[in-house]
Write an enzyme that holds these catalytic residues in place. Structure first.
Site, mmCIF file in Angstrom:
data_model
loop_
_atom_site.group_PDB
_atom_site.id
_atom_site.type_symbol
_atom_site.label_atom_id
_atom_site.label_comp_id
_atom_site.label_asym_id
_atom_site.label_seq_id
_atom_site.Cartn_x
_atom_site.Cartn_y
_atom_site.Cartn_z
ATOM 1 N N SER A 78 -3.217 -121.606 -1.666
ATOM 2 C CA SER A 78 -1.808 -121.300 -1.404
ATOM 3 C C SER A 78 -1.640 -119.789 -1.258
ATOM 4 O O SER A 78 -2.202 -119.019 -2.037
ATOM 5 C CB SER A 78 -0.951 -121.814 -2.561
ATOM 6 O OG SER A 78 0.389 -121.413 -2.392
ATOM 7 N N ALA A 79 -0.842 -119.376 -0.257
ATOM 8 C CA ALA A 79 -0.726 -117.945 0.067
ATOM 9 C C ALA A 79 0.086 -117.146 -0.955
ATOM 10 O O ALA A 79 -0.227 -115.995 -1.239
ATOM 11 C CB ALA A 79 -0.088 -117.788 1.449
ATOM 12 N N HIS A 80 1.138 -117.772 -1.526
ATOM 13 C CA HIS A 80 2.077 -116.948 -2.304
ATOM 14 C C HIS A 80 1.564 -116.586 -3.696
ATOM 15 O O HIS A 80 2.230 -115.861 -4.434
ATOM 16 C CB HIS A 80 3.470 -117.596 -2.365
ATOM 17 C CG HIS A 80 3.603 -118.774 -3.274
ATOM 18 N ND1 HIS A 80 4.155 -118.666 -4.534
ATOM 19 C CD2 HIS A 80 3.277 -120.070 -3.122
ATOM 20 C CE1 HIS A 80 4.169 -119.868 -5.099
ATOM 21 N NE2 HIS A 80 3.634 -120.736 -4.260
ATOM 22 N N CYS A 138 11.300 -126.575 -18.938
ATOM 23 C CA CYS A 138 12.571 -126.048 -19.447
ATOM 24 C C CYS A 138 13.763 -126.764 -18.839
ATOM 25 O O CYS A 138 14.866 -126.266 -18.858
ATOM 26 C CB CYS A 138 12.647 -124.549 -19.184
ATOM 27 S SG CYS A 138 12.118 -124.122 -17.544
HETATM 28 N N1 PLP Z 1 -1.603 -125.864 -7.884
HETATM 29 C C1 PLP Z 1 -1.480 -124.985 -8.889
HETATM 30 C C2 PLP Z 1 -2.571 -124.880 -9.916
HETATM 31 C C3 PLP Z 1 -0.344 -124.184 -8.977
HETATM 32 O O1 PLP Z 1 -0.228 -123.331 -9.996
HETATM 33 C C4 PLP Z 1 0.669 -124.323 -7.999
HETATM 34 C C5 PLP Z 1 1.917 -123.526 -8.078
HETATM 35 O O2 PLP Z 1 2.470 -123.298 -9.117
HETATM 36 C C6 PLP Z 1 0.490 -125.245 -6.976
HETATM 37 C C7 PLP Z 1 -0.663 -125.996 -6.947
HETATM 38 C C8 PLP Z 1 1.530 -125.459 -5.922
HETATM 39 O O3 PLP Z 1 1.420 -124.528 -4.874
HETATM 40 P P1 PLP Z 1 2.669 -124.250 -3.898
HETATM 41 O O4 PLP Z 1 3.674 -123.501 -4.710
HETATM 42 O O5 PLP Z 1 2.083 -123.434 -2.784
HETATM 43 O O6 PLP Z 1 3.163 -125.563 -3.434
#
Ligand code: PLP
Length: 381
Positions: free
Chosen positions: A197-199, A321
């Site tokens: 994931s990019a962000h 939460c």
């Molecule tokens: N997998 C893990 C371990 C993550 O921490 C996250 C995001 O919190 C994701 C997947 C989900 O990624 P996205 O926010 O790009 O959908």
């Protein structure tokens, strides 16, 4: 008030270089990457360059990278896409997966698959003996994350992949939290598929990839115009994909420096936390270098997060939460942490922009908040 941001596992700010790389595709270069004219060709070239940049960071060939909207989609795509191809059997996932692995796995269970959760030890690492026990049953899919989003604990993915391959199961790893923080090598891990994931690595939200073994047959989640080798239709989000590529290139160029720097900050942080009496979860296991997950007995994690926010520090609670009576983190319960202590969990995740000074300021603020909260408790008795 300027906040000090200590929640990089939730998301990261876009790096300036990434932003600059994206800008032309948000303004002048707005072509559709499927169009045959010059604007379209320019967009296609940009997407292809990004594919090379992502592929280089995890050491695969560019056609193995399938762009999707993020980690959640990539995890859903792999699990549902594999199930669309394989005969229903067992799906084994660790007890500490992100909900976007855990829930699609539950969905398969509703469709006749057998769901098996792999136990973790008190250190947060998947139990290899339990993996072996699980694999005695006919298994189609195994999914184990590379690094946990709460504890930061690095999982024995290569060891599990070896066992999964022997059992003829497809092995997937969610590498979202590992990418950009430690070296990630698709082949060396021996997996069939990997989620990115990019962000989480200073790129934009809304871009990610499923990286696949070339021989893998997956059923698409989204059908349409046949984009991404027919595996993920929909006009490409060119600017976000370009940003993802730029973020991967940047991450590769600073991988060797970022680790020791974050380790140094976390070392200082955890020294201070221990001095204040914190329990630190997963600290005995190998971890990604930026994450610290801790609790103080008798102090609610939610309260601490709110008080720290007031003091100017952005951190995350470990408990869900969304309700009045927060459920303790499933990850901590799987690690056999007492529910009462688990309710106190707070996650602090450092980033490239944080400094030693900020860590020291955080510790001072935490100390003040704790003594105020303890004072209040003492008064209430
Ligand atoms: N997998 C893990 C371990 C993550 O921490 C996250 C995001 O919190 C994701 C997947 C989900 O990624 P996205 O926010 O790009 O959908």
């Amino acid at each position: 008030m300027e906040h000090i941001y200590l929640d990089h596992n939730a998301t990261t700010p876009i790096d300036d270089a990434v932003f600059e790389a994206m800008l032309p595709y948000l303004r002048g270069s707005y072509g559709n990457a499927s169009s045959r004219h010059e604007l379209g060709t320019a967009a296609r070239k940009a997407v292809n360059l990004a594919r090379e940049q992502v592929a280089a960071l995890v050491k695969v060939q560019p056609p193995q990278v399938i762009f999707v909207s993020g980690g959640t989609e990539a995890n859903n795509f792999f699990i549902k896409g594999a199930a669309g191809y394989l005969k229903a059997a067992q799906i084994a996932v660790s007890a500490v997966e992100h909900p976007c692995v855990a829930k699609p796995a539950q969905e398969l269970a509703r469709q006749g698959w057998k769901l098996r959760r792999i136990a973790v030890g008190a250190d947060g690492r998947a139990d290899l003996l339990d993996v072996e026990k699980a694999l005695e049953e006919p298994t189609g899919i195994v999914s184990l994350m590379l690094a946990n989003n709460e504890t930061g604990v690095i999982q024995p993915v290569a060891e599990v992949a070896e066992r999964a391959r022997r059992a003829k199961a497809w092995m997937h790893t969610d590498a979202v939290q590992a990418l950009g923080k430690v070296a990630v090598d698709f082949e060396a891990l021996g997996v069939h598929a990997m989620t990115l994931s990019a962000h989480k690595l200073y790129g934009p939200k809304g871009a990610g990839a499923l990286v696949v073994d070339k021989r893998l047959q997956l059923r698409p989640l989204i059908h349409g115009g046949g984009h991404e080798q027919g595996l993920r239709s929909g006009t490409e989000n060119v600017a976000a994909i370009v940003g993802f590529g730029a973020a991967c290139q940047l991450a590769g160029s600073r991988l060797e420096t970022i680790g020791p720097r974050l380790e140094q900050l976390r070392g200082r942080l955890e020294e201070g936390l221990r001095a204040l009496g914190a329990s630190i979860f997963g600290a005995r296991a190998p971890r990604i270098p930026n994450t610290s997950y801790f609790a103080f007995k008798g102090v609610e994690g939610e309260t601490l997060v709110i008080e720290l926010d007031r003091a100017g520090f952005a951190v995350a609670p470990g408990a869900a939460c969304s309700s009045a009576n927060p459920e303790p983190s499933a990850t901590l319960l799987a690690m056999n942490v007492e529910p009462e202590l688990a309710r106190g969990a707070v996650r602090l995740s450092l980033g490239i922009g944080n400094t030693l000074r900020e860590v020291d300021d955080f510790l001072l603020a935490l100390k003040a908040v704790l003594s105020r909260l303890k004072g209040l408790t003492a008064m209430a008795v």
